[in-house]
Design an enzyme around this catalytic site. Structure first.
Site, PDB file in Angstrom:
ATOM      1  N   CYS A  31       0.835  -8.411   0.627  1.00 46.46           N
ATOM      2  CA  CYS A  31       0.536  -7.249   1.395  1.00 46.46           C
ATOM      3  C   CYS A  31       1.829  -6.736   2.151  1.00 46.46           C
ATOM      4  CB  CYS A  31      -1.013  -6.803   2.470  1.00 46.46           C
ATOM      5  SG  CYS A  31      -2.489  -7.825   2.241  1.00 46.46           S
TER       6      CYS A  31
ATOM      7  N   HIS B 160      -8.852  -4.347  -0.674  1.00 42.26           N
ATOM      8  CA  HIS B 160      -8.250  -4.634  -1.641  1.00 42.26           C
ATOM      9  C   HIS B 160      -8.326  -5.322  -2.827  1.00 42.26           C
ATOM     10  CE1 HIS B 160      -5.789  -2.562   1.086  1.00 42.26           C
ATOM     11  NE2 HIS B 160      -6.096  -1.435   0.643  1.00 42.26           N
TER      12      HIS B 160
ATOM     13  N   ASN C 147       0.223  -1.238  -0.086  1.00 44.49           N
ATOM     14  CA  ASN C 147       0.217   0.052   0.024  1.00 44.49           C
ATOM     15  C   ASN C 147       0.838   1.302  -0.075  1.00 44.49           C
ATOM     16  OD1 ASN C 147      -2.129  -1.411   2.266  1.00 44.49           O
ATOM     17  ND2 ASN C 147      -2.625  -1.138   0.281  1.00 44.49           N
TER      18      ASN C 147
HETATM   19  N1  ARG Z   1      -4.316  -3.980   7.941  1.00 51.66           N
HETATM   20  C1  ARG Z   1      -4.163  -3.321   7.374  1.00 51.66           C
HETATM   21  C2  ARG Z   1      -5.122  -2.305   6.225  1.00 51.66           C
HETATM   22  O1  ARG Z   1      -6.621  -2.219   6.785  1.00 51.66           O
HETATM   23  C3  ARG Z   1      -3.766  -4.500   5.511  1.00 51.66           C
HETATM   24  C4  ARG Z   1      -3.362  -3.883   4.757  1.00 51.66           C
HETATM   25  C5  ARG Z   1      -3.757  -4.620   3.560  1.00 51.66           C
HETATM   26  N2  ARG Z   1      -2.831  -4.235   2.618  1.00 51.66           N
HETATM   27  C6  ARG Z   1      -3.390  -5.209   0.895  1.00 51.66           C
HETATM   28  N3  ARG Z   1      -2.359  -4.908   0.265  1.00 51.66           N
HETATM   29  N4  ARG Z   1      -4.606  -5.667   0.912  1.00 51.66           N
HETATM   30  O2  ARG Z   1      -4.991  -1.207   5.599  1.00 51.66           O
END
Ligand code: ARG
Length: 273
Positions: A262, A168, A73
């Site tokens: 992630c 996501h 992210n």
């Molecule tokens: N706790 C993080 C959020 O909710 C987890 C991110 C997961 N990242 C991803 N690329 N799916 O933002």
């Protein structure tokens, strides 16, 4: 033909990882993270990726930004250009200065998305066979895809994410090569399902229970698919296609709603080229 990218990743050691707030349905702030366990799991993910032939670069950990470990992210990378994410949730906006400092120091050209558009980086945008597929709704705005297209020269398609548990795009889609991808239709509206259907000649479609095990949140390094879980049906198909499956335990990170993909940001992506 293997994927053209996925041999160089940015990862952040889980020194300060915890579940401190709730911004997705998997997170429960009262749940404790076992940091030692998290370190072990993260180290073995690094070892697995390295063994598969990938290089891992490090983003320095920082306190008070527990989700910094989820480097997917951080933003969108294309060649030497880096486009920082604009996080939807204030809790994660605190990560951006660390991301930008890292990429500036590494010599990237940092280009901002237009003000007012949310986009959560590679978590919501994955290249597949020359197209950048971008997921939107829970974390990213649909308009951000057009902005990414004009900044990178990529052609983009957008897919609406409809299941909050798969918040996501990288929880629903994993490119395997130029023809194949792991797909979780549970996460997409019917038009999005058609978009993906048109783009991917040979999808490996997950059943809903498989999708909720985050099977699509896998990291592909050449022939190796590094997965958080792999039901026999899925493994058989991947092996029939010539892939080697490695399952890694990421249970500590699942507490925050994140899996192996992630925890990684591919640095060797060139869009629009
Ligand atoms: N706790 C993080 C959020 O909710 C987890 C991110 C997961 N990242 C991803 N690329 N799916 O933002």
């Amino acid at each position: 033909m293997t994927l053209a990218w996925g041999r160089r990743f940015l990862m952040c050691p889980p020194l300060h990882f915890e579940v401190a707030y709730e911004i997705n349905p998997w997170m429960q702030a009262e749940v404790r993270v076992d940091r030692d366990q998290a370190h072990e799991q993260w180290n073995s993910l690094v070892a697995t990726l390295t063994e598969a032939g990938a290089e891992v670069e490090i983003l320095e950990p920082a306190p008070d930004v527990p989700d910094l470990v989820f480097t997917a992210n951080a933003g969108v990378v294309s060649g030497t250009r880096y486009i920082p994410s604009r996080f939807r949730h204030p809790e994660r906006r605190l990560e951006t200065p660390f991301h930008v400092a890292h990429f500036e120091a590494a010599g990237y050209e940092v280009t901002e998305l237009p003000e007012g558009l949310d986009h959560e980086g590679a978590g919501d945008a994955l290249p597949f066979a020359g197209t950048l597929i971008s997921g939107y709704r829970w974390r990213s705005d649909i308009e951000a895809a057009a902005a990414l297209a004009s900044l990178t020269g990529a052609s983009t398609r957008s897919v609406e994410l409809v299941d909050q548990r798969l918040y996501h795009f990288d929880l629903t889609f994993c490119p395997l090569d130029d023809r194949r991808a792991i797909c979780a239709p549970l996460g997409w509206d019917s038009y999005g399902q058609r978009v993906i259907g048109d783009l991917v000649p040979e999808p490996l479609c997950l059943e809903n229970d498989e999708a909720l095990l985050f099977c699509a949140n896998s990291v592909v390094v050449d022939q190796t698919v590094v997965m958080p879980a792999c039901p026999p049906r899925v493994g058989n198909q991947l092996e029939a296609w010539g892939f080697d499956v490695v399952v890694v335990d990421v249970s500590e990170f699942l507490k925050a709603g994140g899996g192996p993909r992630c925890l990684t940001l591919a640095l060797d992506v060139v869009l629009g080229g």
